[in-house]
Design an enzyme around this catalytic site. Structure first.
Site, PDB file in Angstrom:
ATOM      1  N   HIS A  20      -2.673 -89.044 -20.361  1.00  0.00           N
ATOM      2  CA  HIS A  20      -3.445 -88.626 -21.542  1.00  0.00           C
ATOM      3  C   HIS A  20      -4.519 -87.613 -21.143  1.00  0.00           C
ATOM      4  CE1 HIS A  20      -1.829 -91.240 -24.589  1.00  0.00           C
ATOM      5  NE2 HIS A  20      -2.192 -92.355 -23.991  1.00  0.00           N
TER       6      HIS A  20
ATOM      7  N   HIS B 126      -0.835 -93.914 -16.620  1.00  0.00           N
ATOM      8  CA  HIS B 126      -0.692 -93.730 -18.073  1.00  0.00           C
ATOM      9  C   HIS B 126      -1.924 -93.017 -18.644  1.00  0.00           C
ATOM     10  CE1 HIS B 126       0.682 -95.085 -22.172  1.00  0.00           C
ATOM     11  NE2 HIS B 126      -0.606 -94.918 -22.415  1.00  0.00           N
ATOM     12  N   GLU B 127      -3.093 -93.554 -18.342  1.00  0.00           N
ATOM     13  CA  GLU B 127      -4.315 -92.958 -18.891  1.00  0.00           C
ATOM     14  C   GLU B 127      -4.549 -91.554 -18.323  1.00  0.00           C
ATOM     15  OE1 GLU B 127      -5.406 -94.227 -21.451  1.00  0.00           O
ATOM     16  OE2 GLU B 127      -4.459 -96.184 -21.233  1.00  0.00           O
TER      17      GLU B 127
ATOM     18  N   HIS C  19      -3.212 -84.159 -20.575  1.00  0.00           N
ATOM     19  CA  HIS C  19      -2.875 -83.542 -21.860  1.00  0.00           C
ATOM     20  C   HIS C  19      -4.140 -82.922 -22.475  1.00  0.00           C
ATOM     21  CE1 HIS C  19      -0.318 -84.143 -25.786  1.00  0.00           C
ATOM     22  NE2 HIS C  19      -0.323 -82.903 -25.369  1.00  0.00           N
TER      23      HIS C  19
END
Length: 679
Positions: A472, A468-469, A475
């Site tokens: 980010h 998940h991290e 991105h």
């Protein structure tokens, strides 16, 4: 004395940064920025190169000076650093408000917007300029002088109040522990967690097992400890952190802080002409109205509540019939749920840990994104970090170009904020000499560290957190946009910013991806098919309960800010009780003060925006469904996602980018299917 915060050309010199450097550095940069802006505004005519490019450079210098300070305050907290950090908050807030209310600057930017050059600007430049003008209006630039002054004062007070909330929570988390000297009281707790507790005791010069409120310790007790009294003791301490209840009652009480935060956010929204902070919050999001948000959340609640109620009844029946536990208390639910999972699927969360050693998971995650996006990730040694556990990496694309760099800080330790997050160290932008400033990210988690020479082993939930991290981080780092204000995660609508992170989690469930890293830490054997089948069967175990828990948080957050009334105050507990009556299946005891630790909405960026997790989950599930259709490692599909979503940052509207990738607007069907709620 040289100040390392003022001499940064590359990465932050973490070894050299001291608390006494912080305030002088910020004072210097703010003074120089103010003088530079005044000089810029003395020009007669304005264009991108004479106004927006210099403003970006000033903002970048301030960001790069403050970023390592803010980060150290979160990961290596100390009294001295905290004092320096807090001393700067009102100064930074005052500067931001002063900048946002500078009418001369606003008019200068508006002249660029209205001028002939605007049409010649790139899409990213136009979006950044439009966002800036919007943000000026949201900073009160058009307010009369008296209201401007009040806006500035309230903004400064708000920045201090949110920092105080975070400090109270950190101090309360660090401020409680129990020392266990009777090994029998630890029955059921995995050996790895017991070793961590013993190590914590040794660190304090104690004999026995020290259990604190850091999440790895808390989770181990609540999920596995046979000692019901120990579970209750930990639940009580954890659920009353920073409140007027429990063993630390009143010591770091966030109650008055929360009321002040609510009041200030409401006042700021009203000064700008919004009815509430909830409406103010939506001014920069995909969702358009409060009714749309509430309707979205309540629709999901309607679809999941019956399923959640059935799941809780199943746990209660199992505890009663198999273990003679007549009544379920909240500190029993995780414990019996874990036993039920083992009973139904012959699978415990602990069963999977031997196949997920941290180093191998990290390497496998890199291999996943290599196959999807053609990325090559290499560790770099000799880079200064803030702790010996931290590692540093470079990301290269398939053409061999350096796209981004990141720090990876995986393990829990004292004086480190709980949770997991990605933050910006350096943002991408085009430099005056024509080169690109390489983006750098901080990736932070709080996993159980390696113990006694053995590797750190992750639960499957922790594997998902890491992915998940990293989503980010990708991105932020893979952006092709070279205007800092809309590069990476900057300028992305908050309810779309979770799309890449939740999207990447899906590969934690794919056999083809797991085969890259799920190997036994001792034997090297791959995850057995039998274990994978059990894991897949248990994937949606209690998905209904998890869904309504998130909806409880989201509805509470949104209603809290939507319905705030200065005459009545926040009615925090009342609104939470009403939301629980509407959507929750678990009713906590009267002393539970969950809200006093809800940092996302009081000290994080999620005020009136917690719904974003579910909103973006719809986008992420639907995006992943295209990979289900075309192949989970289909490189063409991966590159299409990278080009449409990861590389575009905030330069275009998120719905436009989603449609570019998916060929249509998002559908909720994939989320319902992935959650086991289809039909």
């Amino acid at each position: 004395m040289p100040n390392p915060l003022l001499e940064m050309n590359g990465l932050p010199p973490f070894h050299a940064i001291r608390p006494e450097h912080v305030e002088p550095a910020i004072d210097t940069v703010l003074a120089e920025n103010r003088a530079a802006i005044a000089h810029l505004l003395q020009q007669g005519a304005f264009c991108w190169d004479t106004l927006l490019a210099p403003l970006e450079a000033l903002d970048d210098r301030l960001s790069r000076t403050w970023s390592p300070v803010s980060h150290l305050n979160a990961v290596m907290n100390s009294d001295e650093l905290r004092a320096a950090y807090n001393a700067c908050l009102p100064k930074l807030s005052a500067y931001a408000t002063e900048l946002g209310q500078n009418e001369d600057l606003y008019r200068a930017l508006q002249s660029v917007r209205d001028g002939a050059e605007y049409e010649r600007l790139s899409i990213a430049q136009r979006k950044h300029l439009d966002n800036l003008l919007r943000d000026f209006r949201l900073s009160g630039v058009t307010l009369p002088p008296e209201q401007k002054a009040r806006f500035k004062a309230a903004s400064e007070e708000l920045s201090q109040a949110t920092a105080r909330f975070e400090e109270h929570l950190l101090d309360a988390t660090n401020g409680w522990h129990v020392l266990i000297t009777d090994a029998q009281r630890l029955a059921g707790i995995p050996a790895s967690s017991q070793a961590m507790m013993r190590q914590a005791a040794r660190r304090e010069g104690q004999d026995g097992w020290r259990i604190g409120l850091d999440f790895p310790s808390y989770f181990a007790v609540m999920t596995h400890a046979d000692d019901r009294a120990l579970r209750e003791e930990l639940y009580t301490a954890y659920s009353t952190r920073a409140s007027d209840q429990g063993p630390q009652a009143g010591r770091w009480d966030n109650g008055p802080v929360m009321e002040r935060i609510l009041a200030l956010r409401h006042e700021l929204a009203q000064l700008l002409g919004f009815a509430s902070h909830a409406e103010h919050s939506l001014a920069t999001k995909m969702a358009e109205t409060p009714q749309q948000v509430l309707g979205f959340l309540r629709d999901l609640a309607t679809r999941s509540l019956t399923m959640a109620q059935g799941e809780l009844e199943e746990i209660a029946a199992y505890a009663r019939e198999q273990h003679g536990q007549a009544e379920l208390a909240v500190w029993d639910i995780n414990y019996y749920a874990e036993k039920l999972r083992r009973h139904k699927y012959d699978l415990s969360q602990e069963d999977l840990k031997p196949w997920f050693s941290a180093d191998r998971v990290v390497a496998g995650m890199f291999e996943v994104v290599q196959r999807l996006f053609g990325l090559d990730i290499r560790e770099v040694t000799g880079v200064q970090t803030w702790h010996e556990d931290v590692r540093f990496y470079d990301i290269f694309d398939s053409a061999g170009s350096l796209r981004g760099r990141f720090y990876l800080d995986l393990y829990a330790r004292p004086k480190k904020r709980g949770g997991a997050w990605m933050d910006e160290c350096i943002r991408a932008r085009r430099l005056p000499d024509g080169t690109r400033q390489t983006p750098v990210a901080y990736l932070t988690c709080n996993f159980t560290p390696p113990l006694d020479g053995k590797p750190a082993l992750l639960s499957h939930d922790e594997v998902q957190t890491l992915f998940h991290e990293f989503g980010h981080g990708l991105h932020h780092m893979l952006t092709r946009i070279e205007v800092a204000g809309v590069a990476g995660i900057s300028g992305v609508a908050w309810d779309a910013v979770e799309l890449p992170s939740q999207f990447l989690e899906h590969w934690c469930w794919q056999r083809a991806a797991l085969d890259l890293f799920a190997r036994h830490h001792e034997t090297g054997e791959p995850l057995p098919q039998e274990l994978f089948d059990k894991m897949w069967a248990a994937r949606n175990f209690q998905a209904g309960m998890q869904m309504v828990r998130q909806l409880e948080f989201a509805l509470f957050d949104f209603r809290l800010y939507l319905e705030y009334d200065p005459q009545q105050g926040g009615r925090i507990q009342q609104i939470l009780d009403e939301v629980r009556a509407e959507v929750a299946v678990v009713r906590p005891p009267h002393y539970n003060r969950f809200q006093h630790g809800f940092a996302h909405i009081f000290s994080g960026g999620y005020s009136a925006g917690y719904y974003s997790y579910k909103w973006a989950e719809v986008l992420a599930s639907d995006a992943f469904a295209r990979f289900e259709e075309e192949g989970v490692f289909n490189r063409a599909t991966g590159l299409a996602f990278m080009e449409a979503i990861l590389e575009q940052g905030g330069a275009r509207e998120p719905m436009e980018l989603f449609v570019e990738f998916r060929g249509r607007e998002p559908s909720i069907d994939a989320l319902l299917r992935h959650s086991g709620m289809a039909g």
